[in-house]
Design an enzyme around this catalytic site. Sequence first.
Site, PDB file in Angstrom:
ATOM      1  N   LYS A  10       0.829  -1.210   0.000  1.00  0.00           N
ATOM      2  CA  LYS A  10       0.000   0.000   0.000  1.00  0.00           C
ATOM      3  C   LYS A  10       0.869   1.269   0.000  1.00  0.00           C
ATOM      4  O   LYS A  10       2.092   1.194   0.199  1.00  0.00           O
ATOM      5  CB  LYS A  10      -0.919  -0.035   1.233  1.00  0.00           C
ATOM      6  CG  LYS A  10      -1.903  -1.207   1.220  1.00  0.00           C
ATOM      7  CD  LYS A  10      -2.907  -1.111   2.379  1.00  0.00           C
ATOM      8  CE  LYS A  10      -3.917  -2.240   2.327  1.00  0.00           C
ATOM      9  NZ  LYS A  10      -5.004  -2.055   3.332  1.00  0.00           N
ATOM     10  N   TYR A  50     -12.331  -1.965  -4.058  1.00  0.00           N
ATOM     11  CA  TYR A  50     -12.865  -2.246  -2.714  1.00  0.00           C
ATOM     12  C   TYR A  50     -14.404  -2.171  -2.666  1.00  0.00           C
ATOM     13  O   TYR A  50     -14.964  -1.940  -1.595  1.00  0.00           O
ATOM     14  CB  TYR A  50     -12.267  -1.265  -1.704  1.00  0.00           C
ATOM     15  CG  TYR A  50     -10.860  -1.627  -1.257  1.00  0.00           C
ATOM     16  CD1 TYR A  50     -10.622  -2.777  -0.498  1.00  0.00           C
ATOM     17  CD2 TYR A  50      -9.775  -0.825  -1.566  1.00  0.00           C
ATOM     18  CE1 TYR A  50      -9.343  -3.109  -0.069  1.00  0.00           C
ATOM     19  CE2 TYR A  50      -8.478  -1.150  -1.143  1.00  0.00           C
ATOM     20  CZ  TYR A  50      -8.288  -2.291  -0.387  1.00  0.00           C
ATOM     21  OH  TYR A  50      -7.027  -2.616   0.047  1.00  0.00           O
ATOM     22  N   ASN A 113      -1.942  -0.208   6.899  1.00  0.00           N
ATOM     23  CA  ASN A 113      -1.525  -1.535   7.368  1.00  0.00           C
ATOM     24  C   ASN A 113      -0.658  -2.248   6.331  1.00  0.00           C
ATOM     25  O   ASN A 113      -0.593  -3.459   6.280  1.00  0.00           O
ATOM     26  CB  ASN A 113      -2.730  -2.378   7.815  1.00  0.00           C
ATOM     27  CG  ASN A 113      -3.674  -2.698   6.687  1.00  0.00           C
ATOM     28  OD1 ASN A 113      -3.518  -2.191   5.570  1.00  0.00           O
ATOM     29  ND2 ASN A 113      -4.652  -3.534   6.949  1.00  0.00           N
ATOM     30  N   HIS A 116      -2.109  -5.573   1.413  1.00  0.00           N
ATOM     31  CA  HIS A 116      -3.412  -6.207   1.215  1.00  0.00           C
ATOM     32  C   HIS A 116      -3.171  -7.590   0.642  1.00  0.00           C
ATOM     33  O   HIS A 116      -2.224  -7.779  -0.131  1.00  0.00           O
ATOM     34  CB  HIS A 116      -4.275  -5.400   0.230  1.00  0.00           C
ATOM     35  CG  HIS A 116      -5.468  -6.164  -0.268  1.00  0.00           C
ATOM     36  ND1 HIS A 116      -6.637  -6.267   0.452  1.00  0.00           N
ATOM     37  CD2 HIS A 116      -5.636  -6.916  -1.390  1.00  0.00           C
ATOM     38  CE1 HIS A 116      -7.488  -7.037  -0.226  1.00  0.00           C
ATOM     39  NE2 HIS A 116      -6.913  -7.441  -1.329  1.00  0.00           N
ATOM     40  N   GLU A 127      -9.146 -10.317  -8.157  1.00  0.00           N
ATOM     41  CA  GLU A 127      -8.193  -9.247  -7.831  1.00  0.00           C
ATOM     42  C   GLU A 127      -6.962  -9.302  -8.735  1.00  0.00           C
ATOM     43  O   GLU A 127      -6.443  -8.261  -9.132  1.00  0.00           O
ATOM     44  CB  GLU A 127      -7.793  -9.342  -6.362  1.00  0.00           C
ATOM     45  CG  GLU A 127      -8.948  -8.994  -5.433  1.00  0.00           C
ATOM     46  CD  GLU A 127      -8.564  -9.015  -3.965  1.00  0.00           C
ATOM     47  OE1 GLU A 127      -9.438  -8.708  -3.132  1.00  0.00           O
ATOM     48  OE2 GLU A 127      -7.403  -9.333  -3.645  1.00  0.00           O
TER      49      GLU A 127
HETATM   50  P1  CMP Z   1      -7.413  -4.716   3.370  1.00  0.00           P
HETATM   51  O1  CMP Z   1      -6.912  -6.113   3.518  1.00  0.00           O
HETATM   52  O2  CMP Z   1      -6.774  -3.894   2.313  1.00  0.00           O
HETATM   53  O3  CMP Z   1      -8.994  -4.750   3.112  1.00  0.00           O
HETATM   54  C1  CMP Z   1      -9.828  -3.667   3.458  1.00  0.00           C
HETATM   55  C2  CMP Z   1      -9.118  -2.628   4.239  1.00  0.00           C
HETATM   56  O4  CMP Z   1      -9.937  -1.719   4.941  1.00  0.00           O
HETATM   57  C3  CMP Z   1      -8.287  -3.276   5.337  1.00  0.00           C
HETATM   58  O5  CMP Z   1      -7.197  -3.960   4.756  1.00  0.00           O
HETATM   59  C4  CMP Z   1      -7.941  -2.067   6.202  1.00  0.00           C
HETATM   60  O6  CMP Z   1      -6.770  -1.422   5.756  1.00  0.00           O
HETATM   61  C5  CMP Z   1      -9.119  -1.119   5.953  1.00  0.00           C
HETATM   62  N1  CMP Z   1      -9.947  -0.868   7.133  1.00  0.00           N
HETATM   63  C6  CMP Z   1     -10.131   0.336   7.710  1.00  0.00           C
HETATM   64  N2  CMP Z   1     -10.937   0.247   8.772  1.00  0.00           N
HETATM   65  C7  CMP Z   1     -11.282  -1.057   8.880  1.00  0.00           C
HETATM   66  C8  CMP Z   1     -12.106  -1.787   9.792  1.00  0.00           C
HETATM   67  N3  CMP Z   1     -12.757  -1.203  10.796  1.00  0.00           N
HETATM   68  N4  CMP Z   1     -12.226  -3.125   9.589  1.00  0.00           N
HETATM   69  C9  CMP Z   1     -11.601  -3.745   8.568  1.00  0.00           C
HETATM   70  N5  CMP Z   1     -10.807  -3.098   7.674  1.00  0.00           N
HETATM   71  C10 CMP Z   1     -10.651  -1.763   7.829  1.00  0.00           C
END
Ligand code: CMP
Length: 141
Positions: A10, A50, A113, A116, A127
Amino acid sequence: MLERTLAIIKPDGVKAKVVGEIIRRYEQDSLNPIAIRSTRLTKEQAEKFYYIHRERPFYGDLTSFMSSGPIVVLALEGENAILRHRDLMGATNPVEAAEGTLRKAFGASLDCNVVHGSDAPETALEEISFFFKDEDLTLFG
Ligand code: CMP
């Protein structure tokens, strides 16, 4: 079972210059990168990627963040790649991620984070084809 999964480093990971370190971990764990590209998503592309989260309260912030800078996208191939990649990433929230995981090492918050990963075979297929053409995926036979 030999599987493929999509990984995204990311914008926070690219900015922190941990792309090389993350790819090294993938190679070390036999999550073999069979295709790699860097790109920058528009807000609209992030919303499409998303779409499954469109009703979640974090959708706006997530798609703004994911379109805020360059990302590096990888198709990874290996035995049980989907689950093993999720294990290597760690919990979605870096605060809850286990020691030794990518999100524990490099993640800062729920949005930032660092990586992904696809969560199931069907989403992995979708994806991967969001970012790669079939011919991009055949270099390694
Ligand atoms: P990702 O695996 O990219 O899939 C969706 C993303 O939403 C997740 O990682 C997080 O970075 C983001 N996100 C933000 N807030 C939340 C939340 N409350 N619960 C889950 N995903 C979240």
